[in-house]
Design an enzyme around this catalytic site. Structure first.
Site, PDB file in Angstrom:
ATOM      1  N   SER A 148       1.304  -1.187   0.353  1.00 49.80           N
ATOM      2  CA  SER A 148       0.244  -0.041   0.298  1.00 49.80           C
ATOM      3  C   SER A 148       1.044   1.552   0.180  1.00 49.80           C
ATOM      4  CB  SER A 148      -0.819  -0.525   0.921  1.00 49.80           C
ATOM      5  OG  SER A 148      -1.940   0.967   1.318  1.00 49.80           O
ATOM      6  N   ASP A 272      -9.485  -5.904  -4.312  1.00 50.38           N
ATOM      7  CA  ASP A 272      -9.039  -4.550  -3.467  1.00 50.38           C
ATOM      8  C   ASP A 272      -9.944  -3.192  -3.594  1.00 50.38           C
ATOM      9  OD1 ASP A 272      -7.656  -2.825  -2.277  1.00 50.38           O
ATOM     10  OD2 ASP A 272      -5.766  -3.304  -2.742  1.00 50.38           O
ATOM     11  N   HIS A 301      -7.582  -5.798   0.079  1.00 51.84           N
ATOM     12  CA  HIS A 301      -6.196  -4.631  -0.235  1.00 51.84           C
ATOM     13  C   HIS A 301      -5.252  -5.288   1.442  1.00 51.84           C
ATOM     14  CE1 HIS A 301      -4.042  -1.081  -0.253  1.00 51.84           C
ATOM     15  NE2 HIS A 301      -4.274  -1.121   0.826  1.00 51.84           N
TER      16      HIS A 301
END
Length: 325
Positions: A148, A272, A301
Site C-alpha cells: 500500500s 481490492d 487489500h
C-alpha cells in the site's frame, strides 16, 4: 507423588488465574487485545524487536536471521496507519535462513516523528535511506517489499537509490492514479475523507469492510473497540499524513515508475476495494524494468492477512527468478 500432584495443581491454578486475569484486563481495556496479538505474532515469527537512532529520531524494527552473500536481505515496509507486525503472517511462511527486517515507518508503530515533519514520499525515502545505513544493510543489494503506502515508498526508493536495490516487490501499491475510483476513494470524494482513520466501532467496521474481501475475518465488536482504542494516539498524525497524500492526487508513485531499473514484482488482490487493481495497467504501461505480476484471487487489500501463504510463495518464486537470471 502427593507433592508432585500438589505442584501440578498449584501450577494449574496459577495458569487459570493468569488467564482469567488476562481475559478481565482485555475485556475492561480492549486495546490490550491488540497489544497481546502483536506480541504473540511477533513471537511466532522468531523475530526480535530492536531500536536504532537515525539522526534525532528513534526507529523501531524487528529482525530475523543474518545477512548472507547468496540471499539478499529483505526489508519490509508497511502501509498507511499500519506497523511492522503486519508482515508476521507472511514471515511465518518464509524460510528461516533468510535475513529480514520489518520497520515501523516514521509516525507509525513505535517509531516517532518530529512535529511539522516533511511528509512527502521523497522525505520518507530519504529517511529510509538513513535507516538502511544505520542498521548496516549496506552489505549488499536489498530486496524491498512494500504494501500500500509502503509499496509506493518502495517504488520511490528503488527509483531514487537504484544502487541499493536487488529486487522490488510492491503489494497493492499506493500512489497510482487510475480512471476508475476504488470504493475507498468514492467514499473520500463523497465527503468521508478520513474513512481509513476510524474513531468509532462502526467506522472501524466500515474500514475493515473496505480492506477485507473475506468478511469472516472482520473482528468482533469487542476487538474492533480494542483497535479503535489502540489507534487513538495516532489519529491526529494519521489525518495529517493522509491529507498530505491526498494533495498528491493519488499520483505519488506514477512519476517514479519509469525510473525504476530493478527487477520488479507487483502483487495485487483481485478484489481490492481500497486501491483499484486497474493500477496494474498503469504500472505495466509506465515501467520498462523487468516486471512480474501476481494477482491473488479471492483477496482484497490486506494481502498479508487474507493470503499470507500465497503471498509468501509468490515472493519466493520471484526471488528465485531474479537469482537465476
Amino acid at each position: 507423588m502427593e507433592a508432585i500432584s500438589a505442584v501440578v495443581q498449584l501450577a494449574g491454578g496459577a495458569v487459570l488465574t493468569t488467564l482469567a486475569l488476562a481475559v478481565f484486563v482485555m475485556y475492561t481495556q480492549p486495546a490490550n487485545i491488540v497489544h497481546f496479538f502483536l506480541r504473540l505474532n511477533k513471537w511466532r515469527t522468531g523475530c526480535t524487536t530492536k531500536y536504532v537512532k537515525v539522526g534525532e529520531q528513534q526507529f523501531a524494527y524487528m529482525e530475523r536471521g543474518r545477512p548472507s552473500k547468496n540471499q539478499p536481505s529483505l526489508l519490509f515496509l508497511h502501509g498507511f496507519s499500519d506497523r511492522k507486525e503486519t508482515y508476521c503472517e507472511i514471515i511465518m511462511h518464509l524460510p528461516k535462513h533468510l535475513h529480514l527486517i520489518a520497520v515501523d515507518l516514521p509516525g507509525h508503530g513505535d517509531t516517532g516523528i518530529k512535529a511539522k515533519a516533511d511528509l512527502t514520499v521523497e522525505a520518507y525515502a530519504a529517511k529510509l535511506h538513513q535507516f538502511i545505513s544505520e542498521v548496516d544493510l549496506n552489505h549488499g543489494p536489498l530486496h524491498i517489499v512494500g504494501h500500500s503506502m509502503g509499496g509506493g515508498l518502495a517504488g520511490c526508493y528503488a527509483a531514487t537509490y537504484p544502487e541499493k536495490m536487488w529486487a522490488l516487490t510492491m503489494i497493492c501499491p499506493g500512489g497510482v492514479k487510475v480512471p476508475e475510483n476504488s470504493v475507498m476513494f468514492e467514499k473520500i470524494f463523497r465527503g468521508n475523507k478520513h474513512v481509513m482513520i476510524p474513531e468509532t466501532v462502526e467506522q472501524a467496521e466500515e474500514m475493515f469492510n473496505i480492506c477485507l474481501y473475506n468478511k469472516s475475518l472482520i473482528p468482533p465488536k469487542r476487538v474492533l473497540q480494542g483497535y479503535v482504542d489502540y489507534s487513538k494516539p495516532y489519529i491526529d498524525f494519521n489525518k495529517e499524513l493522509f491529507d498530505a497524500m491526498l494533495e498528491l492526487g493519488q499520483d505519488g508513485l506514477t512519476p517514479y515508475l519509469g525510473k525504476i531499473s530493478t527487477p520488479t514484482q507487483v502483487m495485487w488482490g483481485r478484489h481490492d476495494k481500497a486501491l483499484h487493481i486497474a493500477g496494474l495497467d498503469v504500472i505495466k504501461r509506465e515501467m520498462s524494468a523487468p516486471l512480474q505480476v501476481d494477482v491473488i484471487e479471492d483477496c482484497g487489500h490486506t494481502v498479508g492477512l487474507e493470503a499470507p501463504k500465497k503471498a509468501a510463495t509468490f515472493l519466493l518464486n520471484f526471488r528465485e527468478t531474479v537469482l537465476n537470471k
